[in-house]
Motif scaffolding. Structure first.
Motif, mmCIF file in Angstrom:
data_model
loop_
_atom_site.group_PDB
_atom_site.id
_atom_site.type_symbol
_atom_site.label_atom_id
_atom_site.label_comp_id
_atom_site.label_asym_id
_atom_site.label_seq_id
_atom_site.Cartn_x
_atom_site.Cartn_y
_atom_site.Cartn_z
ATOM 1 N N GLY A 315 0.197 6.268 3.430
ATOM 2 C CA GLY A 315 0.913 5.437 4.420
ATOM 3 C C GLY A 315 0.416 4.205 4.874
ATOM 4 N N ALA A 316 -0.840 3.998 4.855
ATOM 5 C CA ALA A 316 -1.395 2.611 4.966
ATOM 6 C C ALA A 316 -1.156 1.640 3.928
ATOM 7 N N GLY A 317 -1.083 2.401 2.651
ATOM 8 C CA GLY A 317 -0.665 1.406 1.551
ATOM 9 C C GLY A 317 0.943 0.858 1.751
ATOM 10 N N PHE A 318 1.408 1.698 2.073
ATOM 11 C CA PHE A 318 2.886 1.218 2.138
ATOM 12 C C PHE A 318 2.934 0.299 3.339
ATOM 13 N N ASN A 319 2.758 0.568 4.491
ATOM 14 C CA ASN A 319 2.744 -0.405 6.038
ATOM 15 C C ASN A 319 2.329 -1.594 5.565
ATOM 16 N N ARG A 320 1.081 -1.582 4.820
ATOM 17 C CA ARG A 320 0.064 -2.860 4.596
ATOM 18 C C ARG A 320 0.887 -3.683 3.310
ATOM 19 N N THR A 321 1.869 -2.917 2.759
ATOM 20 C CA THR A 321 2.312 -3.381 1.504
ATOM 21 C C THR A 321 1.342 -3.810 0.415
ATOM 22 N N THR A 322 0.356 -2.840 0.223
ATOM 23 C CA THR A 322 -0.727 -3.193 -0.827
ATOM 24 C C THR A 322 -0.639 -1.855 -1.822
ATOM 25 N N LEU A 323 0.315 -1.102 -1.832
ATOM 26 C CA LEU A 323 0.276 0.036 -2.529
ATOM 27 C C LEU A 323 0.658 -0.375 -4.183
ATOM 28 N N ALA A 324 1.858 -1.213 -4.071
ATOM 29 C CA ALA A 324 2.243 -1.463 -5.612
ATOM 30 C C ALA A 324 1.190 -2.393 -6.491
ATOM 31 N N ALA A 325 0.484 -3.186 -5.532
ATOM 32 C CA ALA A 325 -0.401 -4.272 -6.230
ATOM 33 C C ALA A 325 -1.709 -3.600 -6.576
ATOM 34 N N HIS A 326 -2.032 -2.651 -5.973
ATOM 35 C CA HIS A 326 -3.380 -2.049 -6.247
ATOM 36 C C HIS A 326 -3.327 -0.639 -6.550
ATOM 37 N N ALA A 327 -4.038 -0.484 -7.896
ATOM 38 C CA ALA A 327 -3.580 1.129 -8.139
ATOM 39 C C ALA A 327 -4.961 1.645 -7.673
ATOM 40 N N SER A 328 -5.822 1.266 -6.970
ATOM 41 C CA SER A 328 -6.809 1.944 -6.363
ATOM 42 C C SER A 328 -6.906 1.992 -4.739
ATOM 43 N N GLN A 329 -6.774 2.971 -4.256
ATOM 44 C CA GLN A 329 -6.546 2.897 -2.819
ATOM 45 C C GLN A 329 -7.604 3.860 -2.177
ATOM 46 N N PRO A 330 -7.920 3.518 -0.937
ATOM 47 C CA PRO A 330 -7.396 2.431 -0.278
ATOM 48 C C PRO A 330 -8.171 1.204 -0.152
ATOM 49 N N THR A 331 -7.595 0.147 -0.044
ATOM 50 C CA THR A 331 -8.067 -1.299 -0.128
ATOM 51 C C THR A 331 -8.612 -1.708 1.197
ATOM 52 N N ASP A 332 -9.611 -2.414 0.947
ATOM 53 C CA ASP A 332 -10.299 -2.945 2.414
ATOM 54 C C ASP A 332 -10.472 -4.286 2.815
ATOM 55 N N ASP A 333 -9.648 -5.158 1.925
ATOM 56 C CA ASP A 333 -9.508 -6.617 2.311
ATOM 57 C C ASP A 333 -8.247 -6.993 3.098
ATOM 58 N N PRO A 334 -8.598 -7.220 4.417
ATOM 59 C CA PRO A 334 -7.364 -7.454 5.380
ATOM 60 C C PRO A 334 -6.690 -8.630 4.993
ATOM 61 N N GLY A 335 -7.216 -9.524 4.170
ATOM 62 C CA GLY A 335 -6.700 -10.763 3.667
ATOM 63 C C GLY A 335 -5.403 -10.716 2.732
ATOM 64 N N GLY A 336 -5.521 -9.242 1.967
ATOM 65 C CA GLY A 336 -4.524 -8.806 1.169
ATOM 66 C C GLY A 336 -3.312 -8.091 1.794
ATOM 67 N N PHE A 337 -3.557 -7.886 3.107
ATOM 68 C CA PHE A 337 -2.474 -7.227 3.927
ATOM 69 C C PHE A 337 -1.327 -7.683 4.399
ATOM 70 N N TYR A 338 -0.050 -7.188 4.304
ATOM 71 C CA TYR A 338 1.281 -7.701 4.859
ATOM 72 C C TYR A 338 1.699 -9.146 4.129
ATOM 73 N N GLN A 339 1.408 -9.111 2.889
ATOM 74 C CA GLN A 339 1.706 -10.279 1.947
ATOM 75 C C GLN A 339 3.248 -9.970 1.611
ATOM 76 N N GLY A 340 3.995 -11.243 1.468
ATOM 77 C CA GLY A 340 5.064 -11.415 1.214
ATOM 78 C C GLY A 340 6.123 -11.206 2.276
ATOM 79 N N ASP A 341 7.311 -11.742 1.973
ATOM 80 C CA ASP A 341 8.485 -11.632 3.052
ATOM 81 C C ASP A 341 8.957 -10.164 3.506
ATOM 82 N N LEU A 342 9.130 -8.994 2.515
ATOM 83 C CA LEU A 342 9.256 -7.765 2.698
ATOM 84 C C LEU A 342 7.987 -7.126 3.221
ATOM 85 N N THR A 343 7.411 -6.976 4.296
ATOM 86 C CA THR A 343 6.300 -6.325 4.942
ATOM 87 C C THR A 343 6.420 -5.832 6.361
#
Length: 389
Positions: A315-343
Motif C-alpha cells: 500500500g505504501a509503495g503504491f501511494n508513494r509510487t515507488t513500487l514499479a521502480a524498486h523491486a525491493s520494498q519498503p524503500t526508505d529514501d523520501p527523496g524518491g517518493f511521489y515522483q512523476g506526474d501520476l502520483t
C-alpha cells in the motif's frame, strides 16, 4: 496503539455501559478547577491560529475506554454516550469551550479516541443506536457535502493513552483543514505535525494545481483526501489504473521482494495475482484506485503478522509510487517518493508542508516511519497546538 488504520473508522462505533474514571478541566486564564482525577495526564490546548479567538473554538474528546464509547463533558467527567444526549436539534453538545484567554488544560484519562477542534461554530455530532441497539456516535465527515458538519471548520488528532504509554498522531488521511501540532513530553520531548510557515496555503495551492486533484479543494475550509473524492465524484476512480498496470506488468517478468518483521517474502504476478512465498504464502488480486487510496479492499491488512505487514508495504509503495521502480520494498529514501506526474499529489503536499517531513497522508504512511506519529512509554504531558493559518 489503535492505529490510524482502525481507529474510529466507522460512523457508529461501540456503545456504552458505566462511566469511566472522571477527569478535570482546568481552563488557564479563567481560574476554574474541577475535581482531581484519580489518574491522567495534562492535555493543553493552545490557540495560535491568528484567525480565531478562544471564544469561537470548541474542543471535543470522544472515543473508547477499552469497553465502552465515551465522551468528556465540559465539567470534566468522562461519560458514556447516550441517545438521550441529543438535544432539540437532534444533535449532542459535547463541546468543551476554550478558556477566555490563554491556554486550556484538561486532565486526560486512559482512553483511545480523537480530539476534535471546531472553529467558528460547534460540531453537530449525533448519538445513534448501533446494530446491537447500543449508543454510539456518528462522527463528523467533513468530506461529505450532505454531512451536517460540512460547513464547519474542523479537524482532529488521534491518540491512545494507557498505562503503558501515550501513542498519538495528527492526521490528514480523511482531510486537511486546521493545522495542528502535537508536543509530547515524557522520557523525551517530541513534536510532530507542525507545519512550515505559510504551509497551509501552500497545501491548498499544490493540491489545486495538481491535475485531477483540483476539485478536492473545498473553498478555504478544507482539502479532502482523494479516496473520499471518488465517492463525492470529485476524483477519478481510475486515476491510479496506469500505474497499477505498470506494477503488475513489471512483476510478471521479475521478482518483487518485501521484507517485514516476519522475514523476506518473494513475489511475482501469475494468473492475475501477485503471489508471495516466504515465511508464509500471501497473494493479492490486482487493486483498484480506491483500494490503493484507502489501503483496503485487495490491500486490506489483517493483524495477522503475515498478510497484514506485506499489504501495508505494498500500500505504501503504491501511494508513494515507488513500487514499479524498486523491486525491493519498503524503500526508505523520501527523496524518491511521489515522483512523476501520476502520483499521490495530496499526500505529497502534506509531507512537503510539515517541518519534519512527516504526515499521515494515507493510512499506511507509518511504513518506514514517515507518519506524523509519536509515542512515549513514560508520558508526562501533551500539548495540542492550533498553529498559525
Amino acid at each position: 496503539m489503535i492505529s490510524r488504520r482502525t481507529l474510529l473508522r466507522t460512523a457508529a462505533a461501540t456503545a456504552v455501559a458505566a462511566p469511566a474514571a472522571g477527569l478535570i478541566v482546568n481552563q488557564a486564564g479563567a481560574g476554574t478547577t474541577g475535581r482531581r482525577a484519580k489518574a491522567g495526564m495534562p492535555l493543553t490546548i493552545v490557540n495560535k491560529t491568528g484567525e480565531y479567538e478562544n471564544k469561537s473554538i470548541y474542543v471535543y474528546i470522544v472515543g473508547n475506554d477499552g469497553t465502552n464509547q465515551v465522551r468528556v463533558t465540559p465539567e470534566g467527567e468522562l461519560k458514556p454516550v447516550a441517545v438521550s444526549d441529543n438535544g432539540g436539534d437532534g444533535f449532542t453538545d459535547y463541546a468543551i469551550p476554550l478558556a477566555g484567554g490563554g491556554d486550556t488544560t484538561i486532565q486526560l484519562p486512559h482512553m483511545s479516541g480523537r480530539i476534535y477542534v471546531a472553529l467558528g461554530d460547534k460540531l453537530k455530532i449525533k448519538a445513534v443506536e448501533d446494530g446491537d441497539g447500543k449508543a454510539a456516535l456518528a462522527y463528523p465527515a467533513g468530506w461529505v457535502e450532505g454531512d451536517p458538519n460540512h460547513g464547519v471548520m474542523h479537524d482532529c488528532a488521534e491518540f491512545t493513552f494507557k498505562p503503558e504509554g501515550m501513542y498519538c498522531n495528527t492526521t490528514m488521511v480523511d482531510m486537511f483543514s486546521v493545522p495542528l501540532a502535537i508536543q509530547l513530553k515524557g522520557a523525551k520531548d517530541q513534536t510532530t505535525g507542525a507545519l512550515k510557515d505559510g504551509a497551509r496555503a501552500k497545501v491548498f495551492e499544490a493540491v489545486k494545481g495538481a491535475q485531477g486533484f483540483d476539485k478536492l479543494v473545498i473553498d478555504d475550509k478544507r482539502v479532502i483526501a482523494p479516496g473520499h473524492g471518488i465517492g463525492a465524484g470529485l476524483f477519478a476512480e481510475d486515476y491510479f489504473a496506469p500505474y497499477i498496470d505498470e506494477v503488475w506488468s513489471t512483476y510478471e517478468g521479475k521478482d518483487l521482494t518485501v521484507t517485514t518483521n516476519a522475514g523476506k517474502f518473494t513475489g511475482k504476478v501469475s494468473g492475475g495475482k501477485l503471489a508471495f512465498t516466504g515465511p508464509g504464502e500471501v497473494s493479492f488480486d490486482k487493486p483498484s484506485t480506491k483500494d490503493v487510496l484507502f489501503c483496503d479492499g485487495t490491500l486490506a491488512a489483517p493483524n495477522d503478522g503475515v498478510t497484514g505487514p506485506v499489504a501495508a508495504i505494498l500500500g505504501a509503495g503504491f501511494n508513494r509510487t515507488t513500487l514499479a521502480a524498486h523491486a525491493s520494498q519498503p524503500t526508505d529514501d523520501p527523496g524518491g517518493f511521489y515522483q512523476g506526474d501520476l502520483t499521490h499529489h495530496y499526500a505529497k503536499a502534506m509531507h512537503e508542508a510539515t517541518q519534519d517531513g512527516k504526515a499521515y497522508g494515507f493510512a499506511f504512511d507509518d511504513v518506514g516511519g514517515f507518519a506524523s506519529y509519536i509515542e512515549d512509554g513514560a508520558p508526562q504531558s501533551i500539548t495540542l497546538t492550533l498553529t498559525p493559518f
